[in-house]
Enzyme design. Structure first.
Site, mmCIF file in Angstrom:
data_model
loop_
_atom_site.group_PDB
_atom_site.id
_atom_site.type_symbol
_atom_site.label_atom_id
_atom_site.label_comp_id
_atom_site.label_asym_id
_atom_site.label_seq_id
_atom_site.Cartn_x
_atom_site.Cartn_y
_atom_site.Cartn_z
ATOM 1 N N ASP A 194 3.940 1.045 -5.422
ATOM 2 C CA ASP A 194 3.085 1.368 -6.677
ATOM 3 C C ASP A 194 1.652 1.855 -6.355
ATOM 4 O O ASP A 194 1.122 1.659 -7.304
ATOM 5 C CB ASP A 194 3.090 0.121 -7.589
ATOM 6 C CG ASP A 194 2.525 -1.017 -7.204
ATOM 7 O OD1 ASP A 194 2.181 -1.027 -5.889
ATOM 8 O OD2 ASP A 194 2.214 -1.800 -7.920
ATOM 9 N N GLU A 195 1.573 2.651 -5.339
ATOM 10 C CA GLU A 195 0.400 2.793 -4.906
ATOM 11 C C GLU A 195 0.276 4.475 -4.866
ATOM 12 O O GLU A 195 1.286 5.062 -4.336
ATOM 13 C CB GLU A 195 0.088 2.402 -3.373
ATOM 14 C CG GLU A 195 -0.990 1.538 -3.226
ATOM 15 C CD GLU A 195 -0.998 1.210 -1.805
ATOM 16 O OE1 GLU A 195 -2.098 1.492 -1.234
ATOM 17 O OE2 GLU A 195 -0.105 0.462 -1.023
#
Lengths: 191, 349
Positions: free
Chosen positions: B251-252
């Site tokens: 989720d980066e």
């Protein structure tokens, strides 16, 4: 030559019958690719396999498809180069027929590793010729037949051809100047 | 035996000469053309060749520059390079080569000409046909070869284009994150390296989603994937074609904005993204909510920016943004309020 024949067959089937028919042929022949490259090598038997599959899909004999492909190569404006190269063979249709024996050497001049059919022309009677074509692809003789028919038209000659054996075409030329034929300029158009 | 035979004199009539050498010239001692082959009259349309001065028709080239026919014959040279003085408008200049021999007794010079390599241009310029060449002339083979070569080259060009298309597609695949359609880590690294190498100033936004794990845990991975897709849409809206938006981890995300280093502008972009990401997302009748924290690095903070340095700056700023409470953006090396900007939204769960 295999690549060229396969690519031409692909272009002919797609152009004439549509992309869906070609996709069906690819499925029917269980091809590992969805198209052929004219300058690449393919195994023997691939061309006949594709023709058989196309015959199945279109419900017409493979021989007829090959012959139509030969005619298409000469008459379709997209392949104008083929007609032009063949017209360099001679001023009249008979010259053209004799030039076919030189065709393999001419082709090899342009593409040294091209596999080309072995062509022999015999004049067997007045206005009657026999052309034999030795090549590992069964369709080669039929393509040649289609090409000869279309070129006769191009030169304005009236001819009748018969496939008298698997490798032999008999060509009767009842009228050498039936029509005026198509114009041929030595200078390459648009180059 | 052969050498002892008396030399025979061949008498050729003009028609034979025309057929064997359609580009011949017979020039008298006075330099006036007495006979010309039929193809040459195509080269000089509307001009009577017979009776013309050879020198008026052709420019002769020999080693050492222009020359006259008499010069060349006197010097014993027989090979000619020459150019017709008449030029077809718009056509390229076509040269010819030839052989000149003095005929015994009469003193006439017989010249046979050929277009040589210029035959391709000549057939166009003079509208020549097969009948203009002697059957022994290799002109047809040359024309044939030129066209065959043209066709083969066109095929090869087509093959190259198709292979290149396949290569580009494969490369695109190798640098794309399949889930979101954004670029992947590899692409982002390469893009950063290129900007640093070319000295283009840029801003880097390093974004981490907040509460993503909660969505995954409560609504399942399908919901998580949907959220990632929505985030990608938000990022794409905030980027131009020349920018790079990449998903570099679960989720980066990383956003690299070429030519943009102004602090307020970068913070504004980050806040718009955070606001967009924080919008509720409907998944099978349930609402999934995430937010994001963003750390911002700028190439102009360094005399010699390099990718690792800039990513470390953005990462450090991201850490400060997270610590200050989520849904915030923080700028590396920012003096005001410890570099953390106000929270963007107040609708966090």
């Amino acid at each position: 030559m295999q690549g060229l024949m396969l690519r031409s067959m692909q272009a002919y089937l797609r152009g004439t019958f549509g992309a869906e028919v070609w996709a069906a042929v690819v499925r029917e022949a269980t091809l590992p690719v969805d198209g052929f490259e004219p300058m690449l090598r393919y195994g023997d038997g691939m061309a006949d396999r594709v023709a058989q599959a196309a015959a199945q899909v279109l419900n017409r004999p493979a021989d007829v498809l090959w012959e139509d492909l030969g005619t298409h190569l000469v008459t379709n404006p997209r392949h104008e180069g083929v007609r032009r190269l063949l017209r360099f063979g001679g001023v009249g249709f008979t010259d053209f027929l004799y030039s076919l024996e030189e065709l393999p050497d001419r082709a090899r001049l342009a593409l040294p590793d091209l596999q080309v059919p072995d062509l022999v022309l015999q004049e067997v009677g007045p206005d009657r010729f026999c052309l034999t074509c030795k090549f590992p692809i069964a369709g080669a003789t039929r393509i040649l037949g289609g090409v000869v028919m279309a070129m006769a038209d191009d030169y304005g000659a009236l001819v009748v051809i018969d496939y008298v054996a698997s490798e032999t075409i008999r060509i009767d030329v009842p009228e050498i100047r039936h029509t005026t034929g198509r114009r041929f300029d030595l200078a390459m158009p648009g180059a | 035996m052969h050498g002892l035979m008396p030399e025979q004199v061949l008498l050729w009539d003009g028609a034979v000469l025309d057929r064997f050498m359609p580009m011949h010239l017979l020039v008298g001692q006075d330099g006036v053309v007495e006979r010309a082959g039929p193809t040459l009259s195509r080269v000089f349309p509307g001009r009577a060749l017979m009776g013309s001065e050879f020198g008026d028709l052709f420019e002769l080239r020999a080693s050492g520059g222009a020359a006259s026919l008499a010069d060349i014959m006197a010097r014993g040279g027989r090979r000619l390079r020459l150019y017709p003085r008449d030029r077809v408008p718009g056509a390229v200049r076509t040269g010819m080569r030839g052989l000149a021999m003095a005929l015994p007794e009469s003193g006439q010079v017989l010249i046979n000409l050929s277009f040589g390599i210029d035959v391709v241009a000549a057939v166009r310029a003079y509208r020549l046909t097969v009948a203009d060449f002697a059957p022994t002339d290799l002109a047809m083979e040359l024309l044939y070869l030129a066209e065959a070569n043209h066709a083969v080259t066109a095929e090869l060009r087509g093959l190259n284009l198709r292979l290149d298309g396949a290569r580009l597609a494969a490369e695109e695949e190798a640098i794309t994150d399949p889930l979101t359609g954004l670029k992947n880590r590899r692409a982002a690294d390469a893009y950063l390296a290129r900007l640093c190498a070319t000295g283009v100033p840029f801003g880097v936004l390093h974004m981490d989603l907040d509460y993503f794990k909660t969505v995954n845990d409560s609504l399942g991975h399908a919901a998580g994937d949907l959220v990632l897709g929505e985030v990608a849409r938000v990022l794409r809206r905030q980027t131009r074609a020349e920018d790079c938006a990449a998903r570099i981890g679960g989720d980066e995300f990383v956003l690299i904005l070429a030519g943009q280093t102004e602090a307020d502008h970068l913070v504004a972009v980050a806040e718009r993204i955070i606001a967009g990401v924080s919008e509720p997302i409907l998944f099978e009748g349930q609402v999934a909510r995430v937010s994001a924290s963003v750390g911002i690095g700028r190439s102009i903070d360094h005399a010699y920016p390099d990718p690792a340095l800039l990513l470390a700056d953005a990462d450090a700023a991201l850490y400060r943004a997270k610590r200050a409470g989520r849904g915030r953006a923080a700028l590396a090396f920012d003096k005001g309020s410890a570099g953390v900007r106000r929270p963007v939204n107040n609708v966090l769960p």
